[in-house]
Design a protein around this motif. Structure first.
Motif, short mmCIF file in Angstrom:
data_model
loop_
_atom_site.label_atom_id
_atom_site.label_comp_id
_atom_site.label_asym_id
_atom_site.label_seq_id
_atom_site.Cartn_x
_atom_site.Cartn_y
_atom_site.Cartn_z
N PRO A 139 -3.82 16.73 7.20
CA PRO A 139 -5.08 16.56 7.92
C PRO A 139 -6.15 17.52 7.41
O PRO A 139 -5.84 18.54 6.79
CB PRO A 139 -4.71 16.90 9.37
N THR A 140 -7.40 17.17 7.69
CA THR A 140 -8.50 18.09 7.39
C THR A 140 -8.51 19.13 8.49
O THR A 140 -8.79 18.82 9.65
CB THR A 140 -9.84 17.33 7.34
N ALA A 141 -8.13 20.34 8.14
CA ALA A 141 -8.02 21.41 9.13
C ALA A 141 -8.36 22.73 8.45
O ALA A 141 -8.37 22.83 7.24
CB ALA A 141 -6.61 21.46 9.70
N GLN A 201 -7.12 24.46 13.25
CA GLN A 201 -8.05 23.62 13.99
C GLN A 201 -8.44 22.43 13.14
O GLN A 201 -8.83 22.57 11.98
CB GLN A 201 -9.30 24.42 14.37
N LEU A 202 -8.34 21.24 13.72
CA LEU A 202 -8.76 20.03 13.03
C LEU A 202 -10.28 19.99 12.93
O LEU A 202 -10.98 20.65 13.71
CB LEU A 202 -8.25 18.79 13.76
N ALA A 203 -10.78 19.19 12.01
CA ALA A 203 -12.22 19.08 11.81
C ALA A 203 -12.94 18.68 13.10
O ALA A 203 -14.07 19.08 13.33
CB ALA A 203 -12.52 18.09 10.69
N GLY A 204 -12.27 17.93 13.95
CA GLY A 204 -12.87 17.51 15.21
C GLY A 204 -12.86 18.57 16.29
O GLY A 204 -13.39 18.35 17.38
N GLY A 205 -12.24 19.73 16.02
CA GLY A 205 -12.25 20.82 16.98
C GLY A 205 -10.94 21.08 17.69
O GLY A 205 -10.78 22.11 18.34
N GLN A 206 -9.96 20.18 17.59
CA GLN A 206 -8.70 20.33 18.30
C GLN A 206 -7.82 21.40 17.64
O GLN A 206 -7.57 21.35 16.43
CB GLN A 206 -7.95 18.99 18.32
N VAL A 207 -7.35 22.35 18.44
CA VAL A 207 -6.41 23.36 17.96
C VAL A 207 -5.01 22.76 18.03
O VAL A 207 -4.55 22.38 19.10
CB VAL A 207 -6.51 24.65 18.80
N GLY A 267 1.92 20.14 6.57
CA GLY A 267 1.51 21.30 5.77
C GLY A 267 0.75 22.36 6.55
O GLY A 267 0.47 23.43 6.01
N LEU A 268 0.44 22.09 7.81
CA LEU A 268 -0.31 23.07 8.60
C LEU A 268 0.49 24.33 8.88
O LEU A 268 -0.06 25.43 8.90
CB LEU A 268 -0.79 22.44 9.92
N GLY A 269 1.78 24.21 9.11
CA GLY A 269 2.61 25.38 9.37
C GLY A 269 2.63 26.32 8.18
O GLY A 269 2.45 27.53 8.32
N LYS A 270 2.83 25.77 7.00
CA LYS A 270 2.83 26.58 5.78
C LYS A 270 1.48 27.26 5.60
O LYS A 270 1.40 28.44 5.25
CB LYS A 270 3.16 25.71 4.58
N GLN A 271 0.42 26.52 5.86
CA GLN A 271 -0.93 27.08 5.73
C GLN A 271 -1.12 28.24 6.70
O GLN A 271 -1.62 29.30 6.32
CB GLN A 271 -1.96 25.97 6.01
N LEU A 272 -0.71 28.08 7.95
CA LEU A 272 -0.83 29.15 8.95
C LEU A 272 -0.01 30.37 8.53
O LEU A 272 -0.50 31.51 8.60
CB LEU A 272 -0.34 28.67 10.31
N LEU A 273 1.22 30.16 8.11
CA LEU A 273 2.06 31.28 7.70
C LEU A 273 1.47 32.01 6.49
O LEU A 273 1.50 33.24 6.44
CB LEU A 273 3.48 30.81 7.39
N ASN A 274 0.93 31.27 5.54
CA ASN A 274 0.31 31.92 4.38
C ASN A 274 -0.87 32.79 4.79
O ASN A 274 -1.05 33.89 4.27
CB ASN A 274 -0.11 30.89 3.35
#
Length: 153
Positions: free
Chosen positions: A4-6, A60-66, A100-107
């Motif tokens: 997703p775009t986040a 956070q998604l592009a639409g604002g949702q965490v 892929g959001l989890g990996k991005q957050l951890l990085n």
């Protein structure tokens, strides 16, 4: 599901209701914790009020949702002779897992820890949560011979 775009950013007090929802998902999986929005709100506020001790990051998604969060707090490691990061509250909303959001957050959390002088990061994972164990193994986190002990004071 495609990625997703986040974006990842530091949490703000206005995020607390969304973070409590994510923690409810996490603590419903973990055997050692029980969702309690009042306690989770208090803990989140304490961490947000002390940025010198740690950080909470959100996806956070592009639409604002965490849709994800992770926290990192500093401790002093006498073994390393430097700060170490304690990673907690790593959770992605069930609908967005595997994107892929989890990996991005951890990085981002590890990058934050490095800027604080940390030379090691550690986390706990529920011993019965095989998907989480496999996930952290996949990301290169190593199991240790240490076993956690807990006491409420």
């Amino acid at each position: 599901m495609s990625e997703p775009t986040a974006f990842v950013r530091p949490a703000e007090p206005a995020d607390i209701p969304a973070l409590c929802g994510l923690l409810q998902q996490l603590f419903s999986i973990e055997q050692d914790f029980t969702p309690d929005p009042a306690k989770q709100t208090a803990g989140l506020r304490l961490l947000l009020e002390r940025p010198d001790r740690g950080t909470i990051l959100v996806a956070q998604l592009a639409g604002g949702q965490v849709v994800g969060m992770v926290s990192a707090q500093l401790v002093i490691s006498t073994a390393q002779g430097s700060p170490a990061a304690w990673i907690e509250d790593m959770v992605i909303d069930a609908q967005w897992r595997g994107t892929g959001l989890g990996k991005q957050l951890l990085n981002y959390a590890l990058a934050w820890a490095k800027t604080q002088g940390a030379t090691r990061a550690q986390l706990l994972v529920d011993m019965d949560n095989q998907p989480a164990i496999a996930y952290y193994d996949h990301l290169g986190w190593n199991a240790t011979r240490l076993q956690a002990r807990n006491i409420f004071i």
